[in-house]
Design a protein around this motif. Structure first.
Motif, PDB file in Angstrom:
ATOM      1  N   GLY A  84       0.784  -1.232   0.000  1.00  0.00           N
ATOM      2  CA  GLY A  84       0.000   0.000   0.000  1.00  0.00           C
ATOM      3  C   GLY A  84       0.810   1.274   0.000  1.00  0.00           C
ATOM      4  O   GLY A  84       0.253   2.355   0.141  1.00  0.00           O
ATOM      5  N   ASN A  85       2.156   1.147  -0.129  1.00  0.00           N
ATOM      6  CA  ASN A  85       3.048   2.309  -0.110  1.00  0.00           C
ATOM      7  C   ASN A  85       2.956   3.061   1.222  1.00  0.00           C
ATOM      8  O   ASN A  85       2.983   4.287   1.275  1.00  0.00           O
ATOM      9  N   HIS A  86       2.864   2.306   2.321  1.00  0.00           N
ATOM     10  CA  HIS A  86       2.728   2.900   3.646  1.00  0.00           C
ATOM     11  C   HIS A  86       4.101   3.134   4.276  1.00  0.00           C
ATOM     12  O   HIS A  86       5.033   2.358   4.056  1.00  0.00           O
ATOM     13  N   SER A  87       4.207   4.172   5.081  1.00  0.00           N
ATOM     14  CA  SER A  87       5.417   4.408   5.854  1.00  0.00           C
ATOM     15  C   SER A  87       5.442   3.464   7.057  1.00  0.00           C
ATOM     16  O   SER A  87       4.388   3.053   7.560  1.00  0.00           O
ATOM     17  N   ALA A  88       6.657   3.127   7.521  1.00  0.00           N
ATOM     18  CA  ALA A  88       6.774   2.155   8.600  1.00  0.00           C
ATOM     19  C   ALA A  88       7.955   2.499   9.493  1.00  0.00           C
ATOM     20  O   ALA A  88       8.975   3.012   9.025  1.00  0.00           O
ATOM     21  N   LEU A  89       7.801   2.217  10.781  1.00  0.00           N
ATOM     22  CA  LEU A  89       8.855   2.408  11.779  1.00  0.00           C
ATOM     23  C   LEU A  89       9.058   1.100  12.523  1.00  0.00           C
ATOM     24  O   LEU A  89       8.110   0.532  13.069  1.00  0.00           O
ATOM     25  N   MET A  90      10.307   0.620  12.554  1.00  0.00           N
ATOM     26  CA  MET A  90      10.654  -0.605  13.272  1.00  0.00           C
ATOM     27  C   MET A  90      11.374  -0.224  14.562  1.00  0.00           C
ATOM     28  O   MET A  90      12.366   0.517  14.535  1.00  0.00           O
ATOM     29  N   ILE A  91      10.885  -0.729  15.690  1.00  0.00           N
ATOM     30  CA  ILE A  91      11.464  -0.429  17.000  1.00  0.00           C
ATOM     31  C   ILE A  91      11.867  -1.735  17.663  1.00  0.00           C
ATOM     32  O   ILE A  91      11.050  -2.638  17.829  1.00  0.00           O
ATOM     33  N   GLY A  92      13.155  -1.839  18.008  1.00  0.00           N
ATOM     34  CA  GLY A  92      13.618  -3.055  18.653  1.00  0.00           C
ATOM     35  C   GLY A  92      15.057  -2.937  19.106  1.00  0.00           C
ATOM     36  O   GLY A  92      15.771  -1.995  18.733  1.00  0.00           O
ATOM     37  N   PRO A  93      15.520  -3.870  19.922  1.00  0.00           N
ATOM     38  CA  PRO A  93      16.898  -3.855  20.430  1.00  0.00           C
ATOM     39  C   PRO A  93      17.919  -3.994  19.296  1.00  0.00           C
ATOM     40  O   PRO A  93      17.575  -4.405  18.186  1.00  0.00           O
ATOM     41  N   PRO A  94      19.184  -3.691  19.581  1.00  0.00           N
ATOM     42  CA  PRO A  94      20.228  -3.867  18.558  1.00  0.00           C
ATOM     43  C   PRO A  94      20.374  -5.332  18.149  1.00  0.00           C
ATOM     44  O   PRO A  94      20.197  -6.239  18.967  1.00  0.00           O
ATOM     45  N   GLY A  95      20.683  -5.550  16.891  1.00  0.00           N
ATOM     46  CA  GLY A  95      20.953  -6.897  16.414  1.00  0.00           C
ATOM     47  C   GLY A  95      19.745  -7.742  16.130  1.00  0.00           C
ATOM     48  O   GLY A  95      19.866  -8.967  15.957  1.00  0.00           O
ATOM     49  N   MET A 101       5.148  11.037  14.374  1.00  0.00           N
ATOM     50  CA  MET A 101       4.756   9.653  14.644  1.00  0.00           C
ATOM     51  C   MET A 101       3.342   9.380  14.137  1.00  0.00           C
ATOM     52  O   MET A 101       3.036   8.277  13.670  1.00  0.00           O
ATOM     53  N   ASP A 102       2.495  10.384  14.201  1.00  0.00           N
ATOM     54  CA  ASP A 102       1.118  10.254  13.738  1.00  0.00           C
ATOM     55  C   ASP A 102       1.053   9.986  12.237  1.00  0.00           C
ATOM     56  O   ASP A 102       0.086   9.401  11.742  1.00  0.00           O
ATOM     57  N   ARG A 103       2.077  10.423  11.503  1.00  0.00           N
ATOM     58  CA  ARG A 103       2.104  10.266  10.046  1.00  0.00           C
ATOM     59  C   ARG A 103       2.720   8.937   9.601  1.00  0.00           C
ATOM     60  O   ARG A 103       2.793   8.674   8.407  1.00  0.00           O
ATOM     61  N   ILE A 104       3.204   8.147  10.537  1.00  0.00           N
ATOM     62  CA  ILE A 104       3.793   6.849  10.212  1.00  0.00           C
ATOM     63  C   ILE A 104       2.714   5.779  10.344  1.00  0.00           C
ATOM     64  O   ILE A 104       2.170   5.564  11.425  1.00  0.00           O
ATOM     65  N   ASP A 105       2.409   5.105   9.254  1.00  0.00           N
ATOM     66  CA  ASP A 105       1.267   4.192   9.213  1.00  0.00           C
ATOM     67  C   ASP A 105       1.465   2.945  10.070  1.00  0.00           C
ATOM     68  O   ASP A 105       0.551   2.517  10.771  1.00  0.00           O
ATOM     69  N   LEU A 106       2.642   2.347   9.971  1.00  0.00           N
ATOM     70  CA  LEU A 106       2.907   1.077  10.650  1.00  0.00           C
ATOM     71  C   LEU A 106       4.030   1.255  11.657  1.00  0.00           C
ATOM     72  O   LEU A 106       5.137   1.652  11.294  1.00  0.00           O
ATOM     73  N   ARG A 160      -6.174  11.797  12.018  1.00  0.00           N
ATOM     74  CA  ARG A 160      -5.233  11.319  11.006  1.00  0.00           C
ATOM     75  C   ARG A 160      -4.939   9.830  11.209  1.00  0.00           C
ATOM     76  O   ARG A 160      -4.901   9.056  10.252  1.00  0.00           O
ATOM     77  N   ALA A 161      -4.720   9.428  12.470  1.00  0.00           N
ATOM     78  CA  ALA A 161      -4.453   8.021  12.757  1.00  0.00           C
ATOM     79  C   ALA A 161      -5.658   7.156  12.376  1.00  0.00           C
ATOM     80  O   ALA A 161      -5.496   6.032  11.879  1.00  0.00           O
ATOM     81  N   TYR A 162      -6.871   7.673  12.604  1.00  0.00           N
ATOM     82  CA  TYR A 162      -8.084   6.944  12.230  1.00  0.00           C
ATOM     83  C   TYR A 162      -8.109   6.665  10.731  1.00  0.00           C
ATOM     84  O   TYR A 162      -8.374   5.534  10.283  1.00  0.00           O
ATOM     85  N   HIS A 163      -7.812   7.693   9.931  1.00  0.00           N
ATOM     86  CA  HIS A 163      -7.832   7.517   8.483  1.00  0.00           C
ATOM     87  C   HIS A 163      -6.705   6.594   8.017  1.00  0.00           C
ATOM     88  O   HIS A 163      -6.874   5.806   7.076  1.00  0.00           O
ATOM     89  N   ARG A 164      -5.560   6.665   8.687  1.00  0.00           N
ATOM     90  CA  ARG A 164      -4.452   5.802   8.300  1.00  0.00           C
ATOM     91  C   ARG A 164      -4.733   4.339   8.643  1.00  0.00           C
ATOM     92  O   ARG A 164      -4.312   3.433   7.903  1.00  0.00           O
ATOM     93  N   ILE A 165      -5.436   4.090   9.727  1.00  0.00           N
ATOM     94  CA  ILE A 165      -5.842   2.726  10.051  1.00  0.00           C
ATOM     95  C   ILE A 165      -6.760   2.174   8.967  1.00  0.00           C
ATOM     96  O   ILE A 165      -6.626   1.017   8.529  1.00  0.00           O
TER      97      ILE A 165
END
Length: 501
Positions: free
Chosen positions: A211-222, A380-385, A463-468
Motif C-alpha cells: 500500500g506504499n505505507h510508511s513504517a517504523l521498526m522499533i527493537g533492540p540492537p541486532g 509519529m502520527d504520520r507513520i502508518d505502521l 489522522r491516525a483513524y484515516h491511516r488505520i
C-alpha cells in the motif's frame, strides 16, 4: 543582426533559458559580453567558445558580441550553454544556416578543440525537451541516458563541426536508437529469506510495500532491522515507465548523470543521522533536491531515527502528506517532487535493550520517555505502521538455513495487491483522500465497533483513524477481499499500539 536559440530547461519547473546572440559593428578584436545572471562557469564559456571556434576553423566576427541569457532573473550555471552560444554566433555571422535552429534544443560543453563534453542533468533536460516537441542535440556520452525518454528524438554529436555539417545538410546526424528496456529481476536485490525469523515483521513490511505505507521498526540492537530495510526494495512492485523516468530525471539533475544499470530499479537512500535539514529535503542558495527527492518512487531509510536532530525530522512532516517540497529563498522559489516511502528504525530506549530477554536494560521510565520524545507526536502520527522487532529466538538463529519466504514470492502478492488498487482507484491506498476513504474503505457494524473501541482506548487522532482505514484496505487487498472486515481492522490497529506510549 540577432538570433534566438532555444535551450532545454531542467525539471525544476523553470522556463527554458533563451540564448540571444547579437553582434555589433566595432573596431578591433571581437569582445564577448554575457548578460542574464551568469555564474562563473557560464562567464568562462566565452573563452571556451572562442577557442573552440578558432580550432574548428570558423571565423569569429570582428565585432562586439552580446550574449543574452533570458529570463534575466534566473541564475545560469554550468558549461551546458557553450554549444547554443557557439551556434548562435555562427548563425548570426552567416557561417551556418539559421532556418533549422528552432527545430532543435541544444546543450553541450565545448572543449578548446571544439569537441563536445558530457553535461549534467541530460535526462532531466531531455524529459522536458520531449514535452516541447523539439528534437534534442547533445554530446555523444549523454545519448544513452537521454534516450531513456521514449518519445524524445535524440541526436548525439561528438564535435561542433559535426553539428555544423548536420545543419548544412552535408552529413546529417542519425536519430539515436534507444537500447531495449532492461527490467532488473529480484536477484539484483538482497533476498528477504536471508533474514532468519521475524515473520510478523516481514508481514508488516509486506503490507507497507503493498500500500506504499510508511513504517517504523522499533527493537533492540541486532534484531535485524537494518537487514530487513535493505531487503525491502526487493518486495516492492516493479516501477512503471513514468515512475522510472521521474526518478531517473531527479537523480540526473542532482548527481550529474544517471546510471543506466539502475533503470527501473527502486532507489534506496539511507542518509546518516548527522544529515542536516538541507541535505534531507533540499535547499542551498541555488536550491537542489535533497534525499527525499532522490528517493523518488523508492525508499528513504532513516536508521537510528531518534539520533537525528529533532528539527531535521520535523521537515519531513509536510512532504509525507503532500508528496512535494517547496524551497523558498529570497531570490527564488523551487518545488521538487518528493513521493518517497519512509522506512525508519530506532531502539526502544537509550541503552537499546528494553524488552530484551537478557534483562540488560536499566533505563528509568523518565529516560525512556525523553528518548522517545525525540520523535514528535505529529511525525509519529504520520507513520502508518509502527512495528515492534523482538530479539530472534536462539533456536531460529542457530538454524543452518532460513525457512522464510523469498522476496520473489512476497513480491508476487504485493504486485497483485498493487494492481487491485490501481484498477479500483488509480492510486495506492496510502494516497487516498478523505472522500476516497469514505468510498473505498466502508465498514460493517462489527468492524466499526471494533475501530471505535480502538480509538477510545489508544486516544487516536483523526489522522491516525484515516491511516488505520487505509492500512486495513491494503490488508484486505492482500487477501483479495472486496470489503474490509473486523480481522483486517484488528490487524491494522495493532500496528498503532505504540501510540499509547
Amino acid at each position: 543582426m540577432s538570433l534566438a536559440v532555444l535551450y532545454s530547461r531542467a525539471l525544476s519547473g523553470m522556463h527554458a533559458p533563451l540564448v540571444t546572440v547579437e553582434t555589433h559593428i566595432a573596431n578591433g578584436l571581437p569582445s564577448f559580453t554575457i548578460v542574464g545572471l551568469p555564474e562563473t562557469e557560464v562567464k568562462e564559456s566565452k573563452d571556451r567558445v572562442r577557442a573552440a571556434l578558432q580550432n574548428a576553423q570558423f571565423k569569429i566576427p570582428a565585432q562586439r558580441i552580446t550574449i543574452n541569457l533570458a529570463p534575466a532573473d534566473l541564475p545560469k550555471e554550468s558549461g551546458r550553454f557553450d554549444l547554443p552560444i557557439a551556434l548562435g554566433i555562427l548563425a548570426a555571422s552567416g557561417q551556418i544556416p539559421a532556418d533549422k535552429l528552432d527545430q532543435y534544443e541544444w546543450a553541450g560543453e565545448l572543449a578548446l578543440t571544439g569537441e563536445l563534453r558530457p553535461i549534467h542533468g541530460a535526462l532531466a533536460m531531455t524529459y522536458s525537451a520531449a514535452e516541447s516537441g523539439r528534437s534534442f542535440v547533445l554530446p555523444q556520452q549523454n545519448a544513452t541516458e537521454a534516450a531513456l525518454v521514449k518519445k524524445a528524438h535524440i541526436y548525439a554529436a561528438q564535435s561542433l563541426l559535426q553539428i555544423s555539417a548536420h545543419l548544412s545538410g552535408d552529413a546529417p546526424l542519425s536519430v539515436y536508437t534507444r537500447l531495449p528496456d532492461t527490467q532488473n529481476d529480484a536477484v539484483n536485490y538482497l533476498d528477504m529469506a536471508e533474514v532468519k525469523g521475524q515473520a510478523r515483521v516481514k508481514r508488516a513490511l509486506e503490507i507497507a510495500a503493498a500500500g506504499n505505507h510508511s513504517a517504523l521498526m522499533i527493537g533492540p540492537p541486532g534484531t535485524g532491522k537494518s537487514m530487513l530495510a535493505a531487503r525491502f526494495p526487493g518486495i516492492l512492485p516493479p516501477m512503471s515507465e513514468v515512475e522510472a523516468l521521474e526518478s531517473a530525471a531527479i537523480q540526473s539533475l542532482s548527481q550529474g548523470s544517471f546510471d543506466i544499470a539502475n533503470w527501473k530499479r527502486r532507489p534506496y537512500r539511507s542518509p546518516h543521522h548527522t544529515a542536516s535539514g538541507v541535505a534531507l529535503v533540499g535547499g542551498g542558495s541555488h536550491p537542489r533536491p535533497g534525499e527525499i527527492s532522490l528517493a523518488m518512487h523508492g525508499v528513504l531509510f532513516l536508521d537510528e531515527l531518534a539520533e537525528f536532530d529533532r528539527r531535521v525530522l520535523e521537515v519531513l512532516r509536510e512532504p509525507l502528506e503532500s508528496g512535494k517540497i517547496t524551497i523558498s529563498r529570497a531570490a527564488r522559489q523551487a518545488e521538487f517532487p518528493a513521493r518517497f516511502q519512509l522506512l525508519a528504525a530506532m531502539n526502544p530506549c537509550p541503552c537499546g535493550y528494553l524488552g530484551h530477554h537478557s534483562g540488560r536494560c536499566h533505563c528509568t521510565p523518565d529516560q525512556i520517555t525523553r528518548y522517545r520524545s525525540k520523535i514528535s507526536g505529529p511525525l509519529m502520527d504520520r507513520i502508518d505502521l509502527q512495528i515492534e522487532v523482538p530479539a530472534v529466538p536462539q533456536e531460529e538463529l542457530m538454524q543452518q538455513r532460513s525457512t522464510g519466504e523469498k522476496s520473489s514470492v512476497i513480491r508476487k502478492r504485493v504486485e497483485a495487491s498493487h494492481q487491485r488498487q490501481l484498477k479500483r482507484q488509480g492510486k495506492t491506498n496510502n494516497r487516498l483522500g478523505i472522500k476516497e476513504i469514505d468510498q473505498f474503505c466502508t465498514l460493517d457494524t462489527t468492524s466499526e465497533t471494533l475501530l471505535r473501541q480502538a480509538i477510545n482506548r489508544l486516544n487516536l487522532s483523526a489522522r491516525a483513524y484515516h491511516r488505520i482505514l487505509k492500512v486495513a484496505r491494503t490488508i484486505a487487498d492482500l487477501s483479495a477481499a472486496e470489503k474490509i472486515n473486523n480481522q483486517h481492522i484488528a490487524e491494522a490497529v495493532q500496528y498503532r499500539r505504540l501510540d499509547k506510549h
